[in-house]
Design a protein around this motif. Sequence first.
Motif, PDB file in Angstrom:
ATOM      1  N   GLU A 105       0.814  -1.212   0.000  1.00 52.74           N
ATOM      2  CA  GLU A 105       0.000   0.000   0.000  1.00 52.74           C
ATOM      3  C   GLU A 105       0.845   1.259   0.000  1.00 52.74           C
ATOM      4  OE1 GLU A 105      -2.674  -0.478   3.254  1.00 52.74           O
ATOM      5  OE2 GLU A 105      -3.808  -2.059   2.235  1.00 52.74           O
ATOM      6  N   ASP A 106       1.928   1.250   0.772  1.00 51.73           N
ATOM      7  CA  ASP A 106       2.760   2.440   0.859  1.00 51.73           C
ATOM      8  C   ASP A 106       4.167   2.116   0.359  1.00 51.73           C
ATOM      9  OD1 ASP A 106       4.177   4.649   1.469  1.00 51.73           O
ATOM     10  OD2 ASP A 106       3.718   4.670   3.619  1.00 51.73           O
ATOM     11  N   GLU A 139       6.750   3.679   0.336  1.00 54.88           N
ATOM     12  CA  GLU A 139       7.820   4.131   1.235  1.00 54.88           C
ATOM     13  C   GLU A 139       8.168   3.054   2.260  1.00 54.88           C
ATOM     14  OE1 GLU A 139       9.364   6.921   0.838  1.00 54.88           O
ATOM     15  OE2 GLU A 139       8.065   7.742  -0.725  1.00 54.88           O
ATOM     16  N   LYS A 140       7.263   2.086   2.436  1.00 51.13           N
ATOM     17  CA  LYS A 140       7.504   1.055   3.446  1.00 51.13           C
ATOM     18  C   LYS A 140       7.917  -0.277   2.821  1.00 51.13           C
ATOM     19  CE  LYS A 140       4.586   3.101   6.931  1.00 51.13           C
ATOM     20  NZ  LYS A 140       3.277   3.152   7.540  1.00 51.13           N
TER      21      LYS A 140
END
Lengths: 188, 345
Positions: free
Chosen positions: A65-66, A68-69
Amino acid sequence: MPEKTEATLIREVLKGKRECFRPLVERYQSKVFVLANGLLGNGPEAQDIAQEAFLLAFQKLRELEDPEKFGSWLYGITRNLCYNARRSRKIETEPYDESYHQHMANVIAMRPPGEEGESITAVMLRRLERMPDKYRDLLRLKYVEDYSYQEIAEMLDLPVDLVRSRLFEGRRILRERMEETRSEEYGR
Amino acid sequence: MAAKGCCTEWEQELVLYGDGELAKDGSERVERHLHKCQECSSFYNEMVREENLISGALRRQAAPFAPRDAFSESVMMALEARSPETVWTRLQNYLHELTVVTYVRTRPHMAAAISLLICLAGALIAPQINTPSEDHYIHVTRNGKVFRVSLLEPIHVWNAEGEFFELPDGSILYATAGTWFSLEAFQEGGGAASVGSDRLISLKSGELFVDVRPAKEAFSILTTNSRTTVFGTQFYVGVQVGVDKHTTVGVRQGRVIVEKQARNQLGSTVLTDGEETHVISRNSKVTLSAPDTIDPELLARLNRFYDARSDRTMQRLEPNLPAIEGEIIPAAADSLETALIPSAT
């Protein structure tokens, strides 16, 4: 040319440029391998798991979903693969083996003074392998790559405070067991 | 209980200091204490010494297997082998990008409508693509004789007698005497139009020498315990079937990836020029050996195959075997679709 961010690379991979996955592999391969090795304590198996983790990450990239993670998501995949591997091979902490203990004490006692260190290392490794998982996983990560508490917390998805306290407790247990071994040696 | 010989209140500080987890002022405070407290200083030095020992031992254990430069290459090859990139996947990616990225943020209802339309279109178009028509045959050459083969079933070859096969993509196989294999690939894609889009051979027993015509799509050979994937190279795969199943893969030229095929057991390795590996199944455990220098005898056989493949004279490869007229047997006796019919031309 500036290095592309992870989010940019992930977007490119999702657009179909699978070559953009290579820099992500190169960026994380060491940590993923060390994590797998820390959880499994078996180099060849850790390497296989590391590869499988990247292949699974590629297949499931749309579920991230992210972007960045990506790192912590990838560590999660690696951990799950390791836990499954542990279950499938039924890793169990070996029961306390008094005869081995005696044997190692003998080895230490019989060695010339200059070679003592090697025996202590063997005893410490054995002690480490017998520690409960919650201490052993952390200690392996700390000892092999000297990662910071923050990095270990991210790799194992634990709060930093818990990492700090478990590393402290784990080392104390390890030291105490070493002290016991020495006492037995001197007491003989 | 505090560590032996250490002031109780300093124990945790010393551990944090050793781990580099203290801020500057905390570190300085610990250093001042270490200078004046002999007990803590001895404890700290002993702790560092023991941790260096165990750390060194653990690093030595991990080092031989630490990821090398080849690791990312190995991952990318395994990726290609497991989910080959096709025009369809690219189109899917493009459509996904178009619908999801462009529309989801601004017009979620439009994204849903377009996704539905794409699904409907796919459902209508896909059967058209995947249904082979009567014209969908491929041509396989066996010992110089051309056969026209239907694509609906795997094509099995039992007891090859030392024979050359030329596949529709131009790749050449040499099956030694008694080899049993099947061509799985050229029907899976669903028609001559997609020949080469998924080149897959299943080797049940015996030996295959392979000269793969380079193509974008992977060429794979499955055995009972391994999958060997290449992108254009000359290599060998042999299987000994018995109590222990033993697959040998050797490479004359190029790169191949060899993967274990076993439940809950993962592993792969990359072989390059002049290397070989072994996959052995024993007591339900499958082991994959590290790449090693190819056996000279196997390399000599691979070289003979390479020399002989242009004129397909099997005698040069296996001089003791007489050439016989081969016959490809259909997978099911009653399935005319799979019968190998000599080409009319």
